[in-house]
Design an enzyme around this catalytic site. Structure first.
Site, PDB file in Angstrom:
ATOM      1  N   ASN A 129       0.866  -1.189   0.000  1.00 27.34           N
ATOM      2  CA  ASN A 129       0.000   0.000   0.000  1.00 27.34           C
ATOM      3  C   ASN A 129       0.899   1.235   0.000  1.00 27.34           C
ATOM      4  OD1 ASN A 129      -1.901   1.955   0.374  1.00 27.34           O
ATOM      5  ND2 ASN A 129      -2.440   1.364   2.468  1.00 27.34           N
ATOM      6  N   LYS A 155       0.074   4.249  -0.374  1.00 29.73           N
ATOM      7  CA  LYS A 155      -0.628   5.419   0.208  1.00 29.73           C
ATOM      8  C   LYS A 155      -0.417   6.661  -0.664  1.00 29.73           C
ATOM      9  CE  LYS A 155      -0.221   3.324   4.716  1.00 29.73           C
ATOM     10  NZ  LYS A 155      -0.400   3.454   6.140  1.00 29.73           N
ATOM     11  N   HIS A 211      -9.913   0.551   4.408  1.00 24.13           N
ATOM     12  CA  HIS A 211      -8.662   0.772   5.148  1.00 24.13           C
ATOM     13  C   HIS A 211      -8.954   1.688   6.339  1.00 24.13           C
ATOM     14  CE1 HIS A 211      -4.620   2.154   6.117  1.00 24.13           C
ATOM     15  NE2 HIS A 211      -4.190   1.066   5.490  1.00 24.13           N
ATOM     16  N   GLU A 239      -7.430   4.101   7.571  1.00 26.28           N
ATOM     17  CA  GLU A 239      -7.243   5.551   7.342  1.00 26.28           C
ATOM     18  C   GLU A 239      -8.477   6.139   6.678  1.00 26.28           C
ATOM     19  OE1 GLU A 239      -3.436   5.232   5.389  1.00 26.28           O
ATOM     20  OE2 GLU A 239      -2.533   4.731   7.315  1.00 26.28           O
ATOM     21  N   GLU A 241      -6.034  -5.560  10.378  1.00 27.49           N
ATOM     22  CA  GLU A 241      -5.107  -4.454  10.612  1.00 27.49           C
ATOM     23  C   GLU A 241      -5.518  -3.697  11.869  1.00 27.49           C
ATOM     24  OE1 GLU A 241      -2.875  -3.244   6.900  1.00 27.49           O
ATOM     25  OE2 GLU A 241      -4.654  -2.011   6.950  1.00 27.49           O
ATOM     26  N   GLY A 257       1.531   1.997  10.895  1.00 26.59           N
ATOM     27  CA  GLY A 257       2.494   3.101  10.827  1.00 26.59           C
ATOM     28  C   GLY A 257       3.100   3.484  12.168  1.00 26.59           C
ATOM     29  N   SER A 306       2.647  -2.329  10.654  1.00 29.32           N
ATOM     30  CA  SER A 306       4.064  -2.288  11.004  1.00 29.32           C
ATOM     31  C   SER A 306       4.827  -3.581  10.690  1.00 29.32           C
ATOM     32  CB  SER A 306       4.238  -1.893  12.472  1.00 29.32           C
ATOM     33  OG  SER A 306       3.752  -0.573  12.671  1.00 29.32           O
TER      34      SER A 306
HETATM   35  C1  PEP Z   1      -1.237  -0.128   5.909  1.00 32.98           C
HETATM   36  O1  PEP Z   1      -1.126   0.872   5.234  1.00 32.98           O
HETATM   37  O2  PEP Z   1      -2.246  -0.809   5.803  1.00 32.98           O
HETATM   38  C2  PEP Z   1      -0.176  -0.492   6.836  1.00 32.98           C
HETATM   39  C3  PEP Z   1      -0.248  -1.660   7.425  1.00 32.98           C
HETATM   40  O3  PEP Z   1       0.841   0.409   7.036  1.00 32.98           O
HETATM   41  P1  PEP Z   1       2.206   0.113   7.844  1.00 32.98           P
HETATM   42  O4  PEP Z   1       2.796  -1.131   7.260  1.00 32.98           O
HETATM   43  O5  PEP Z   1       3.033   1.327   7.591  1.00 32.98           O
HETATM   44  O6  PEP Z   1       1.842  -0.063   9.281  1.00 32.98           O
END
Ligand code: PEP
Length: 233
Positions: A8, A10, A85, A87, A154, A160, A195
């Site tokens: 991803n 982003k 997601h 976010e 997630e 992040g 992460s």
């Molecule tokens: C994500 O964008 O879904 C994500 C898991 O980001 P990160 O790996 O940076 O935690």
């Protein structure tokens, strides 16, 4: 079975960086889905990975200024889309109803949805994780029967932040998602996201409860991403 890897990207990269990223993935990975920002989708189509989108709009066409529909995404070859997601749920206020509309529209346009579910830190601290996840899943699948789905667990607090649940905590949730989906008679692959990086992916990838990974920050460097994919093989 190879793990499914979803990158991803982003809201990152300028055009040159996007093209550079695509060129850097110079080996074929049939288990890699790269999800760039919309504006680079066509520039980043490659034979070395599958192209996906980070979102999409649930109405096919019309007066929806600024939106991009799954219908349009399908027309340029997008095969997968991230839906719900955290976010988008938390920063852009998408509720479970919008997530479901997007999920259905995605499938109607022959794009495979990757549905994200997960709890906030407060929900985890209040022992609400399993309840929240059940609610997120049932709000889509309870009255909507389909065959195979991909879900990404997630935890919002792990995205992040460089903090992850333990493997045991991840496995507990994945097992629970499996049970819910079994009750609904839906075959499911479950990815973990939050992460994931070059240091923890080996431990996580040994688990039979984890079918793949959704990776944000650690996927922004294509060489690091390729190393991570190889670790999971
Ligand atoms: C994500 O964008 O879904 C994500 C898991 O980001 P990160 O790996 O940076 O935690």
């Amino acid at each position: 079975m190879k793990k499914i890897i979803v990158a991803n990207l982003k809201m990152n990269f300028g055009l040159d960086e996007a093209i550079n990223y695509k060129n850097s993935i110079n080996e074929k990975f049939d288990n890699l889905i790269v999800c760039p920002p919309y504006i680079y989708l066509r520039d980043m189509i490659s034979d070395n990975y599958i192209i996906g989108s980070q979102d999409g709009y649930y109405i096919d066409k019309g007066a929806y200024t600024g939106e991009i529909s799954f219908n349009q995404l399908n027309s340029i070859g997008v095969k997968y889309s991230i839906i719900g997601h955290s976010e988008r749920r938390h920063k852009l206020f998408e509720d479970n109803k919008i997530v479901k509309d997007k999920y259905v529209a995605c499938l109607n346009n022959n794009i495979t949805p990757i549905l994200c579910v997960g709890e906030t830190l407060e929900e985890r601290q209040n022992n609400k994780t399993l309840e929240i996840i059940r609610f997120q899943l049932e709000s889509i699948f309870k009255d909507y029967k389909i065959e195979n789905v991909i879900i990404a667990y997630e935890p919002v607090w792990a995205i992040g932040t460089n903090v992850t649940p333990t493997l045991i905590e991840i496995e507990e949730v994945h097992q629970n998602i499996k049970n819910i989906m079994n009750e609904l008679n839906i075959e499911t692959k479950i990815l973990y996201g939050g992460s994931v990086n070059i240091n923890n992916i080996e431990t996580f990838s040994k688990s039979n409860y984890i079918d793949g990974f959704l990776i944000g920050s650690a996927s922004l460097d294509p060489n690091n991403l390729m190393k991570m994919i190889k670790i999971t093989m």
